[in-house]
Motif scaffolding. Structure first.
Motif, PDB file in Angstrom:
ATOM      1  N   TYR A 149       0.831  -1.201   0.000  1.00 56.46           N
ATOM      2  CA  TYR A 149       0.000   0.000   0.000  1.00 56.46           C
ATOM      3  C   TYR A 149       0.874   1.262   0.000  1.00 56.46           C
ATOM      4  O   TYR A 149       0.639   2.202  -0.754  1.00 56.46           O
ATOM      5  N   GLU A 150       1.903   1.248   0.826  1.00 56.28           N
ATOM      6  CA  GLU A 150       2.827   2.385   0.932  1.00 56.28           C
ATOM      7  C   GLU A 150       3.478   2.692  -0.414  1.00 56.28           C
ATOM      8  O   GLU A 150       3.597   3.853  -0.810  1.00 56.28           O
ATOM      9  N   GLN A 151       3.888   1.662  -1.138  1.00 50.90           N
ATOM     10  CA  GLN A 151       4.534   1.861  -2.439  1.00 50.90           C
ATOM     11  C   GLN A 151       3.525   2.278  -3.506  1.00 50.90           C
ATOM     12  O   GLN A 151       3.833   3.103  -4.372  1.00 50.90           O
ATOM     13  N   LEU A 152       2.320   1.751  -3.433  1.00 47.51           N
ATOM     14  CA  LEU A 152       1.276   2.148  -4.376  1.00 47.51           C
ATOM     15  C   LEU A 152       0.914   3.620  -4.228  1.00 47.51           C
ATOM     16  O   LEU A 152       0.567   4.280  -5.209  1.00 47.51           O
ATOM     17  N   LYS A 153       0.991   4.132  -2.995  1.00 49.86           N
ATOM     18  CA  LYS A 153       0.680   5.545  -2.762  1.00 49.86           C
ATOM     19  C   LYS A 153       1.686   6.456  -3.462  1.00 49.86           C
ATOM     20  O   LYS A 153       1.394   7.612  -3.728  1.00 49.86           O
ATOM     21  N   ILE A 154       2.863   5.951  -3.774  1.00 53.17           N
ATOM     22  CA  ILE A 154       3.821   6.730  -4.568  1.00 53.17           C
ATOM     23  C   ILE A 154       3.359   6.689  -6.015  1.00 53.17           C
ATOM     24  O   ILE A 154       3.144   7.719  -6.627  1.00 53.17           O
ATOM     25  N   SER A 155       3.194   5.488  -6.552  1.00 53.79           N
ATOM     26  CA  SER A 155       2.570   5.289  -7.866  1.00 53.79           C
ATOM     27  C   SER A 155       2.545   3.799  -8.166  1.00 53.79           C
ATOM     28  O   SER A 155       3.328   3.015  -7.606  1.00 53.79           O
ATOM     29  N   PHE A 156       1.666   3.422  -9.059  1.00 55.55           N
ATOM     30  CA  PHE A 156       1.539   2.025  -9.465  1.00 55.55           C
ATOM     31  C   PHE A 156       2.835   1.555 -10.126  1.00 55.55           C
ATOM     32  O   PHE A 156       3.365   0.490  -9.809  1.00 55.55           O
ATOM     33  N   SER A 157       3.354   2.384 -11.039  1.00 52.49           N
ATOM     34  CA  SER A 157       4.594   2.004 -11.726  1.00 52.49           C
ATOM     35  C   SER A 157       5.780   1.958 -10.758  1.00 52.49           C
ATOM     36  O   SER A 157       6.675   1.123 -10.901  1.00 52.49           O
ATOM     37  N   HIS A 158       5.773   2.837  -9.761  1.00 52.75           N
ATOM     38  CA  HIS A 158       6.827   2.794  -8.742  1.00 52.75           C
ATOM     39  C   HIS A 158       6.772   1.453  -7.998  1.00 52.75           C
ATOM     40  O   HIS A 158       7.815   0.836  -7.750  1.00 52.75           O
ATOM     41  N   ALA A 159       5.570   1.009  -7.636  1.00 54.04           N
ATOM     42  CA  ALA A 159       5.427  -0.254  -6.908  1.00 54.04           C
ATOM     43  C   ALA A 159       5.946  -1.429  -7.746  1.00 54.04           C
ATOM     44  O   ALA A 159       6.608  -2.326  -7.212  1.00 54.04           O
ATOM     45  N   ILE A 160       5.676  -1.402  -9.029  1.00 50.36           N
ATOM     46  CA  ILE A 160       6.177  -2.469  -9.915  1.00 50.36           C
ATOM     47  C   ILE A 160       7.705  -2.489  -9.893  1.00 50.36           C
ATOM     48  O   ILE A 160       8.318  -3.555  -9.771  1.00 50.36           O
ATOM     49  N   ARG A 161       8.316  -1.310  -9.975  1.00 49.31           N
ATOM     50  CA  ARG A 161       9.790  -1.233  -9.931  1.00 49.31           C
ATOM     51  C   ARG A 161      10.324  -1.602  -8.552  1.00 49.31           C
ATOM     52  O   ARG A 161      11.308  -2.330  -8.427  1.00 49.31           O
ATOM     53  N   PHE A 162       9.677  -1.096  -7.506  1.00 43.29           N
ATOM     54  CA  PHE A 162      10.131  -1.332  -6.143  1.00 43.29           C
ATOM     55  C   PHE A 162      10.177  -2.824  -5.826  1.00 43.29           C
ATOM     56  O   PHE A 162      11.136  -3.309  -5.223  1.00 43.29           O
ATOM     57  N   PHE A 163       9.135  -3.545  -6.231  1.00 41.91           N
ATOM     58  CA  PHE A 163       9.079  -4.980  -5.948  1.00 41.91           C
ATOM     59  C   PHE A 163       9.766  -5.812  -7.038  1.00 41.91           C
ATOM     60  O   PHE A 163       9.736  -7.038  -6.984  1.00 41.91           O
ATOM     61  N   ASN A 164      10.368  -5.113  -8.004  1.00 43.71           N
ATOM     62  CA  ASN A 164      11.151  -5.771  -9.043  1.00 43.71           C
ATOM     63  C   ASN A 164      10.374  -6.909  -9.711  1.00 43.71           C
ATOM     64  O   ASN A 164      10.875  -8.038  -9.823  1.00 43.71           O
ATOM     65  N   LEU A 165       9.157  -6.597 -10.156  1.00 45.37           N
ATOM     66  CA  LEU A 165       8.320  -7.621 -10.772  1.00 45.37           C
ATOM     67  C   LEU A 165       8.919  -8.090 -12.092  1.00 45.37           C
ATOM     68  O   LEU A 165       9.442  -7.289 -12.868  1.00 45.37           O
ATOM     69  N   THR A 166       8.805  -9.374 -12.338  1.00 40.33           N
ATOM     70  CA  THR A 166       9.269  -9.953 -13.600  1.00 40.33           C
ATOM     71  C   THR A 166       8.225  -9.673 -14.681  1.00 40.33           C
ATOM     72  O   THR A 166       7.092  -9.272 -14.385  1.00 40.33           O
TER      73      THR A 166
END
Length: 188
Positions: free
Chosen positions: A36-53
């Motif tokens: 939730y904390e990372q999504l509040k920055i942005s959706f694309s940020h959360a994808i990068r933050f969690f290093n999604l494949t």
């Protein structure tokens, strides 16, 4: 008053549905609060933050397309603000189909004079191009968003700003709920 609205986290409480979706893809390795904390920055940020494949991103896209509009709940009191405004416009990174599906579900399409989505091809926030387009066409008095990213373009164009549920961001007005809009913004 002509108001420019952000969509996710401002008009609609979409973050719980997105958090659930990330949790499904990431599993128990990450807690919901961190997502939730990372999504509040942005959706694309959360994808990068969690290093999604790539595979996880594809899974996210499928899950996102299957979210029912009823899971995107409008914030309490926001409809009264929409009714009050002379004109409402939206600027979002969401695609038009997704926005219209949610607005149609709640019968809110007619509240908006203009809706700029990712389909328009404007640069992403915090670039001012989309805000400038809306301001030139609708003479925006106030921009409302839940993240700094939503307010930077408005500030750059000299538009007053209102931050929703995020007091760590510098803005002209702060709202923890929309019931306070009239005493915080209108009566000042």
């Amino acid at each position: 008053m002509n108001i420019l609205w952000d969509f996710d986290g401002t008009l609609f409480d979409t973050y719980p549905a997105y958090t659930k979706m990330f949790k499904q893809v990431l599993g128990d390795q990450v807690n919901s609060e961190k997502i939730y904390e990372q999504l509040k920055i942005s959706f694309s940020h959360a994808i990068r933050f969690f290093n999604l494949t790539e595979k996880q991103i594809e899974e996210m896209d499928q899950l996102k397309n299957n979210i029912h509009p009823s899971e995107m709940i409008p914030f309490e009191g926001v409809e009264e603000v929409l009714q009050f405004a002379n004109k409402n416009v939206i600027m979002t990174h969401k695609d038009r189909k997704g926005v219209m599906g949610i607005l149609d579900h709640y019968g809110w399409v007619n509240y908006f004079a203009d809706i700029v989505t990712s389909d328009h091809g404007f640069p992403r926030k915090p670039h001012t191009a989309a805000y400038d387009y809306l301001h030139q066409n609708h003479h925006i008095d106030l921009a409302i968003g839940d993240r700094e990213l939503d307010l930077i373009p408005a500030k750059d164009l000299g538009i007053q700003t209102c931050i929703f549920q995020n007091e760590q961001i510098n803005a002209d007005y702060y709202l923890s709920n929309y019931h306070d809009f009239f005493k915080v913004v209108v009566e000042k």
